[in-house]
Motif scaffolding. Structure first.
Motif, PDB file in Angstrom:
ATOM      1  N   ILE A   1    -142.900 144.288 -15.943  1.00 21.73           N
ATOM      2  CA  ILE A   1    -143.492 143.154 -16.641  1.00 21.73           C
ATOM      3  C   ILE A   1    -142.393 142.156 -16.986  1.00 21.73           C
ATOM      4  N   LEU A   2    -142.655 140.875 -16.708  1.00 27.50           N
ATOM      5  CA  LEU A   2    -141.710 139.813 -17.050  1.00 27.50           C
ATOM      6  C   LEU A   2    -142.322 138.920 -18.122  1.00 27.50           C
ATOM      7  N   ALA A   3    -141.602 138.731 -19.222  1.00 29.58           N
ATOM      8  CA  ALA A   3    -142.036 137.822 -20.284  1.00 29.58           C
ATOM      9  C   ALA A   3    -141.355 136.475 -20.078  1.00 29.58           C
ATOM     10  N   VAL A   4    -142.132 135.408 -20.226  1.00 31.22           N
ATOM     11  CA  VAL A   4    -141.636 134.046 -20.013  1.00 31.22           C
ATOM     12  C   VAL A   4    -141.976 133.208 -21.240  1.00 31.22           C
ATOM     13  N   SER A   5    -140.985 132.491 -21.779  1.00 31.93           N
ATOM     14  CA  SER A   5    -141.264 131.602 -22.916  1.00 31.93           C
ATOM     15  C   SER A   5    -140.663 130.237 -22.648  1.00 31.93           C
ATOM     16  N   GLY A   6    -141.336 129.201 -23.139  1.00 32.16           N
ATOM     17  CA  GLY A   6    -140.860 127.863 -22.824  1.00 32.16           C
ATOM     18  C   GLY A   6    -141.341 126.800 -23.776  1.00 32.16           C
ATOM     19  N   GLY A   7    -141.100 125.555 -23.362  1.00 28.99           N
ATOM     20  CA  GLY A   7    -141.429 124.406 -24.180  1.00 28.99           C
ATOM     21  C   GLY A   7    -142.910 124.138 -24.300  1.00 28.99           C
ATOM     22  N   ASP A   8    -143.748 124.871 -23.574  1.00 27.04           N
ATOM     23  CA  ASP A   8    -145.199 124.711 -23.712  1.00 27.04           C
ATOM     24  C   ASP A   8    -145.737 125.496 -24.908  1.00 27.04           C
ATOM     25  N   ASN A   9    -144.807 126.084 -25.692  1.00 30.16           N
ATOM     26  CA  ASN A   9    -145.181 126.796 -26.921  1.00 30.16           C
ATOM     27  C   ASN A   9    -145.954 128.080 -26.641  1.00 30.16           C
ATOM     28  N   LYS A  10    -145.700 128.687 -25.472  1.00 29.66           N
ATOM     29  CA  LYS A  10    -146.399 129.910 -25.105  1.00 29.66           C
ATOM     30  C   LYS A  10    -145.426 130.986 -24.641  1.00 29.66           C
ATOM     31  N   VAL A  11    -145.841 132.239 -24.821  1.00 29.14           N
ATOM     32  CA  VAL A  11    -145.198 133.386 -24.196  1.00 29.14           C
ATOM     33  C   VAL A  11    -146.221 133.989 -23.245  1.00 29.14           C
ATOM     34  N   SER A  12    -145.859 134.143 -21.990  1.00 37.54           N
ATOM     35  CA  SER A  12    -146.775 134.730 -21.010  1.00 37.54           C
ATOM     36  C   SER A  12    -146.137 135.949 -20.368  1.00 37.54           C
ATOM     37  N   LEU A  13    -146.990 136.901 -20.003  1.00 38.79           N
ATOM     38  CA  LEU A  13    -146.540 138.133 -19.352  1.00 38.79           C
ATOM     39  C   LEU A  13    -147.024 138.137 -17.910  1.00 38.79           C
ATOM     40  N   TRP A  14    -146.117 138.495 -16.986  1.00 36.76           N
ATOM     41  CA  TRP A  14    -146.406 138.435 -15.563  1.00 36.76           C
ATOM     42  C   TRP A  14    -146.135 139.787 -14.914  1.00 36.76           C
ATOM     43  N   LYS A  15    -146.980 140.115 -13.924  1.00 35.48           N
ATOM     44  CA  LYS A  15    -146.848 141.380 -13.207  1.00 35.48           C
ATOM     45  C   LYS A  15    -147.099 141.141 -11.731  1.00 35.48           C
ATOM     46  N   GLU A  16    -146.351 141.840 -10.895  1.00 31.43           N
ATOM     47  CA  GLU A  16    -146.515 141.692  -9.450  1.00 31.43           C
ATOM     48  C   GLU A  16    -147.662 142.569  -8.957  1.00 31.43           C
ATOM     49  N   SER A  17    -148.566 141.989  -8.183  1.00 33.75           N
ATOM     50  CA  SER A  17    -149.702 142.735  -7.647  1.00 33.75           C
ATOM     51  C   SER A  17    -149.269 143.584  -6.455  1.00 33.75           C
ATOM     52  N   LEU A  18    -150.163 144.442  -6.005  1.00 25.43           N
ATOM     53  CA  LEU A  18    -149.871 145.274  -4.834  1.00 25.43           C
ATOM     54  C   LEU A  18    -149.658 144.430  -3.586  1.00 25.43           C
ATOM     55  N   GLU A  19    -150.197 143.205  -3.597  1.00 26.22           N
ATOM     56  CA  GLU A  19    -150.032 142.293  -2.461  1.00 26.22           C
ATOM     57  C   GLU A  19    -148.744 141.481  -2.563  1.00 26.22           C
ATOM     58  N   GLY A  20    -147.968 141.715  -3.619  1.00 28.10           N
ATOM     59  CA  GLY A  20    -146.700 141.014  -3.763  1.00 28.10           C
ATOM     60  C   GLY A  20    -146.803 139.662  -4.441  1.00 28.10           C
ATOM     61  N   GLN A  21    -147.971 139.363  -5.029  1.00 26.96           N
ATOM     62  CA  GLN A  21    -148.146 138.103  -5.737  1.00 26.96           C
ATOM     63  C   GLN A  21    -147.968 138.314  -7.246  1.00 26.96           C
ATOM     64  N   TRP A  22    -147.297 137.355  -7.880  1.00 25.50           N
ATOM     65  CA  TRP A  22    -147.093 137.454  -9.322  1.00 25.50           C
ATOM     66  C   TRP A  22    -148.277 136.829 -10.052  1.00 25.50           C
ATOM     67  N   GLU A  23    -148.829 137.587 -11.011  1.00 28.65           N
ATOM     68  CA  GLU A  23    -150.017 137.152 -11.727  1.00 28.65           C
ATOM     69  C   GLU A  23    -149.768 137.204 -13.225  1.00 28.65           C
ATOM     70  N   CYS A  24    -150.307 136.208 -13.920  1.00 27.26           N
ATOM     71  CA  CYS A  24    -150.213 136.193 -15.377  1.00 27.26           C
ATOM     72  C   CYS A  24    -151.257 137.165 -15.927  1.00 27.26           C
ATOM     73  N   VAL A  25    -150.792 138.186 -16.635  1.00 27.26           N
ATOM     74  CA  VAL A  25    -151.713 139.196 -17.150  1.00 27.26           C
ATOM     75  C   VAL A  25    -152.069 138.946 -18.610  1.00 27.26           C
ATOM     76  N   SER A  26    -151.310 138.092 -19.283  1.00 24.76           N
ATOM     77  CA  SER A  26    -151.616 137.777 -20.665  1.00 24.76           C
ATOM     78  C   SER A  26    -150.717 136.653 -21.152  1.00 24.76           C
ATOM     79  N   ASP A  27    -151.186 135.922 -22.144  1.00 20.32           N
ATOM     80  CA  ASP A  27    -150.337 134.903 -22.758  1.00 20.32           C
ATOM     81  C   ASP A  27    -150.772 134.693 -24.197  1.00 20.32           C
ATOM     82  N   VAL A  28    -149.849 134.216 -25.000  1.00 17.36           N
ATOM     83  CA  VAL A  28    -150.135 133.951 -26.403  1.00 17.36           C
ATOM     84  C   VAL A  28    -149.409 132.673 -26.796  1.00 17.36           C
ATOM     85  N   SER A  29    -150.062 131.870 -27.599  1.00 20.81           N
ATOM     86  CA  SER A  29    -149.426 130.654 -28.109  1.00 20.81           C
ATOM     87  C   SER A  29    -149.490 130.675 -29.622  1.00 20.81           C
TER      88      SER A  29
END
Length: 314
Positions: free
Chosen positions: A274-302
């Motif tokens: 799981i990768l956590a990303v935070s930025g100037g959009d005032n959000k923290v989002s969590l990302w996970k790689e799918s079995l197909e190799g695509q990164w998908e946002c699995v959750s976010d909080v602002s």
């Protein structure tokens, strides 16, 4: 969905730039433009201030906990060009080392994996990276000069395991694994460094960002046959870099997402999935790689009441 389970009133008098939990998740260290570092016990949703550390003469950008096998040790870095190492002894915190060999703001600190000893990397706006090592009751330092031509914003250590290893071998069977670092800078570059016989050399230069690289994070990747690095930038992009050890030594970039604002920080979960990303959009989002190799946002909080913001160093 990510939810806020606890809010800590730090009583900092200015913007908070970093907050880090310790290895066991029971202590929180915070740092601020008010020039202080604070440490809280965080147990059962309750927090208690246990230390208010004063020693910096400018905004404090980042803090980092050492592995607990070395004791309760915390490093902090500041706009005042200094790195301070703090230690708890007999219930009170004290400064045990101060590094002042940089010519400009020190923006990032991170401790090496415990297998390498008590070793700290420090990235500075003067473009260099310092490596501080504690051995035989004394500190020594070395420096990667001109690591980034117009400033280094982030440092992150590679795991002390060979890609593909499921568990760490006993010390008697452990291969001599080289120390590696990934750094990000104001030259828009991500760089990988390798230590060889005490000297640090540039191993790879990764080019894909179009603005300052604000953070880098080397994934734990234990058990996986590849190495993975995440980087984020003022260009609003998060890039995932992968290198498969079985097919060569080439790092391949994949854009995780393009955000509408600067991305300040990226951080991997302990398991590296799981990768956590935070930025100037005032959000923290969590990302996970799918079995197909695509990164998908699995959750976010602002959090509408505050801004998740990074360093404002010059």
């Amino acid at each position: 969905m990510v939810s806020v389970i606890s809010t800590v009133d730090t009583a900092h008098e200015d913007m908070i730039h970093d907050a880090q939990m310790d290895y066991y998740g029971v202590r929180l260290a915070t740092c601020s433009s008010d020039r202080s570092v604070k440490i809280f016990d965080v147990i059962n949703g309750q927090q208690t201030l246990v230390a208010d550390l004063r020693g910096h003469e400018g905004p404090v950008w980042q803090v980092a906990w050492a592995h607990p096998m070395y004791g309760n040790i915390l490093a902090s870095c500041s706009y005042d060009k200094k790195v301070i190492v703090w230690r708890e002894a007999s219930g009170s915190w004290e400064k045990i080392y101060e590094h002042g060999d940089h010519d400009s703001s020190v923006n990032s600190v991170q401790w090496a994996p415990k297998e390498f000893g008590l070793v700290l990397a420090c990235g500075s706006s003067d473009g260099s990276v310092s490596i501080l090592t504690y051995n035989e009751n004394q500190w020594s330092s070395s420096k990667i000069k001109e690591a980034h031509s117009i400033g280094c914003n982030a440092v992150s250590w590679a795991p002390a395991v060979v890609p593909g290893s499921l568990i760490e071998p006993p010390s008697t069977q452990r291969p001599n694994i080289a120390k590696r670092l990934v750094t990000g800078g104001c030259d828009n570059l991500v760089k990988i460094w390798k230590e060889d016989n005490g000297e640090w050399t540039e191993e790879h230069k990764l080019e894909a960002h179009s603005d300052w690289v604000r953070d880098t994070a080397w994934c734990p990747s234990i058990g996986l046959p590849q190495s993975t690095i995440a980087s984020c930038s003022q260009d609003g992009r998060v890039i995932i870099w992968t290198c498969d050890s079985s097919t060569g030594n080439t790092w391949n970039p994949k854009i995780l997402s393009k955000f509408n604002d600067v991305v300040w920080h990226v951080s991997w979960s302990v398991t590296g999935n799981i990768l956590a990303v935070s930025g100037g959009d005032n959000k923290v989002s969590l990302w996970k790689e799918s079995l197909e190799g695509q990164w998908e946002c699995v959750s976010d909080v602002s959090k509408g009441e505050g801004v998740i913001e990074g360093q404002q160093q010059t």
